[in-house]
Structures are given as C-alpha cells and as structure tokens.
Design an enzyme around this catalytic site. Structure first.
Site, PDB file in Angstrom:
ATOM      1  N   SER A   1       0.838  -1.208   0.000  1.00  0.00           N
ATOM      2  CA  SER A   1       0.000   0.000   0.000  1.00  0.00           C
ATOM      3  C   SER A   1       0.868   1.251   0.000  1.00  0.00           C
ATOM      4  CB  SER A   1      -0.889   0.035   1.241  1.00  0.00           C
ATOM      5  OG  SER A   1      -1.712  -1.089   1.288  1.00  0.00           O
TER       6      SER A   1
HETATM    7  N1  SAH Z   1       0.108  -5.056   4.233  1.00  0.00           N
HETATM    8  C1  SAH Z   1       0.691  -5.513   3.018  1.00  0.00           C
HETATM    9  C2  SAH Z   1      -0.261  -5.337   1.852  1.00  0.00           C
HETATM   10  C3  SAH Z   1      -0.267  -6.534   0.991  1.00  0.00           C
HETATM   11  S1  SAH Z   1      -1.569  -6.624  -0.201  1.00  0.00           S
HETATM   12  C4  SAH Z   1       2.042  -4.860   2.765  1.00  0.00           C
HETATM   13  O1  SAH Z   1       2.416  -3.943   3.518  1.00  0.00           O
HETATM   14  O2  SAH Z   1       2.746  -5.291   1.858  1.00  0.00           O
HETATM   15  C5  SAH Z   1      -2.740  -7.696   0.584  1.00  0.00           C
HETATM   16  C6  SAH Z   1      -2.251  -9.052   1.017  1.00  0.00           C
HETATM   17  O3  SAH Z   1      -3.381  -9.768   1.491  1.00  0.00           O
HETATM   18  C7  SAH Z   1      -1.634  -9.902  -0.094  1.00  0.00           C
HETATM   19  O4  SAH Z   1      -0.355 -10.302   0.282  1.00  0.00           O
HETATM   20  C8  SAH Z   1      -2.597 -11.096  -0.199  1.00  0.00           C
HETATM   21  O5  SAH Z   1      -1.952 -12.314  -0.539  1.00  0.00           O
HETATM   22  C9  SAH Z   1      -3.188 -11.139   1.199  1.00  0.00           C
HETATM   23  N2  SAH Z   1      -4.463 -11.840   1.313  1.00  0.00           N
HETATM   24  C10 SAH Z   1      -5.511 -11.857   0.430  1.00  0.00           C
HETATM   25  N3  SAH Z   1      -6.513 -12.624   0.902  1.00  0.00           N
HETATM   26  C11 SAH Z   1      -6.097 -13.104   2.119  1.00  0.00           C
HETATM   27  C12 SAH Z   1      -6.691 -13.951   3.109  1.00  0.00           C
HETATM   28  N4  SAH Z   1      -7.910 -14.487   2.964  1.00  0.00           N
HETATM   29  N5  SAH Z   1      -5.982 -14.219   4.231  1.00  0.00           N
HETATM   30  C13 SAH Z   1      -4.738 -13.700   4.421  1.00  0.00           C
HETATM   31  N6  SAH Z   1      -4.126 -12.899   3.516  1.00  0.00           N
HETATM   32  C14 SAH Z   1      -4.800 -12.596   2.386  1.00  0.00           C
END
Ligand code: SAH
Length: 222
Positions: free
Chosen positions: A73
């Site tokens: 993000s």
């Molecule tokens: N906070 C992260 C943002 C990553 S984007 C950062 O700072 O990089 C969102 C993330 O959510 C992705 O890595 C994706 O794989 C994860 N995600 C999506 N669905 C999910 C679920 N049901 N449980 C856990 N993680 C999930």
C-alpha cells in the site's frame, strides 16, 4: 565516479534517511497528525520491503508490486490506517490480515504493538519474514492461513487491520475484538471504502470512511 541510478539495497541507507524525512513531511501535509505514527513511518526502511529494482521509488506515495499479483500500500494509506487503528493508544495486541511484504507489520511493531499477521500466500510470508529480519524487526508472529477466520487462538485483539478488501464484514473478525477494540478494513468490490468498526459498551459502532482501492481478500491458502 558516477553514482549508479539504482543504488544497491545496502548502499541506500544514507539516501533513504533524507527521502524518508521528505515522505513524512508529505504525510504530515496530507493530514496525518499522530506523531508516533509519523515516527514509525520514518523509522521503517521501506526500501527493504520492495524489490531492489523498485528501491528508488519506495518513498513515493504510490503502491508498488510485491509479486504474486499483490501490492504494498502507498505510505499515506498505511499511515492513515495505522492512525485509525491506534486512535492515540500506542501498544496492545494487533492482528493484521494480509502480511504481503511485511511493511505494515513493521510499522505496527515500531508502534510498540504485539503483532500477529496472517498471509494466505506462503511465498509472500517467506519474503515478509526475510524483509522483517533485514529491518531487524523479528517479534511478529507470522501465520500462514486464511484471514477470513481471524486467529481465534490468540483473540481477543485490541485492534485488527486488514490490507485486502473483503466483500462483506467477516463475523469472525468482529467476534475477536476486545472491548474497546477497533477493526479497520476496506470493504467492497469494484467500489471500496475503508470501514472502522469499534467494539463499544453500546455494541458495534460502524463508520464508513474514505473510498480506497485494495487487492481483494481471497479464500483459502496457496
Ligand atoms: N500489508 C501488506 C499489503 C499486501 S496486499 C504490505 O504492507 O505489503 C494484501 C495481502 O493480502 C496480499 O499479500 C494477499 O496475498 C493477502 N491476502 C488476500 N486474501 C487473504 C486472506 N484471505 N488471508 C490472508 N491474507 C490474504
């Protein structure tokens, strides 16, 4: 000798301090007020959480790819969500859903929180673990799982932060909020908003906030 256009990760330290200071000034101008959140974003070396080829863009206010179709993000979103999550409190037990590259996890640790973070993609969780180690932040409990269900064995949480967009509010997460606890997450499909759910003595208080754009919360693990 000419400077390389993309400094190696290890050479980036000095340059990144100044760049990070500018990033924090931009966040302040954009309305982020909590000094502890601003300090945490200043302290976390964001360039260690993105691919080396993107290190020079790490402090721009943009989201960046982290592989597996996912994104880190933009700093303003991280700052704003962190500010809403803590609401002036510093520590507490926090559950993050969607570890991704581990950047938000690092910011939560810098805030002094006890952090649990769930990620559904095993390879991303490994990368997050390496990135956090490189940033010398190793105290988070990283869990490979489906965040739809939260983490009942470690509940209740003072705060829950989700960094992927759910179609609806997952009941399991609401049930894992401690009294006074706050859940901040994007909800929606093509149109998404940030929501704040507060566990008050009068019940769950739900507030719709800014329009946002997050990757979707997906079912299961991979
Ligand atoms: N906070 C992260 C943002 C990553 S984007 C950062 O700072 O990089 C969102 C993330 O959510 C992705 O890595 C994706 O794989 C994860 N995600 C999506 N669905 C999910 C679920 N049901 N449980 C856990 N993680 C999930």
């Amino acid at each position: 000798m000419a400077q390389p256009l993309t400094p190696a990760r290890t050479d980036y330290g000095m340059l990144s301090n100044r760049t990070r200071m500018r990033m924090v000034e931009r966040l302040r101008q954009s309305g982020v007020k909590d000094e502890r959140v601003l300090a945490a974003l200043y302290e976390v070396p964001r360039h260690l959480f993105v691919d080396q080829a993107l290190a020079t863009r790490a402090y721009d206010d943009v989201s960046l790819p982290i592989g597996h179709g996912q994104t880190i993000s933009q700093p303003l979103t991280v700052a704003r969500m962190t500010e809403l999550l803590f609401a002036g409190r510093q520590s507490g037990k926090i559950l993050e859903i969607g570890t991704g590259c581990g950047y938000q996890t690092a910011v939560l640790l810098k805030m002094g929180a006890e952090v649990y973070s769930i990620e559904r993609v095993a390879a991303l969780l490994d990368t997050a673990r390496q990135n956090l180690r490189a940033a010398r932040l190793v105290q988070a409990r990283l869990v490979h799982g489906d965040g739809h269900f939260g983490l009942p064995e470690a509940a209740p949480f003072d705060g829950i932060i989700m960094t992927a967009a759910a179609k609806a509010l997952p009941d399991a997460l609401v049930a894992q909020l401690a009294p006074g606890g706050r859940l901040i997450m994007p909800i929606g499909d093509t149109e998404q908003h940030l929501w704040l759910i507060e566990n008050t003595s009068q019940g769950m208080h739900k507030t719709r906030l800014d329009p946002v754009k997050f990757v979707p919360l997906l079912p299961g693990r991979s």
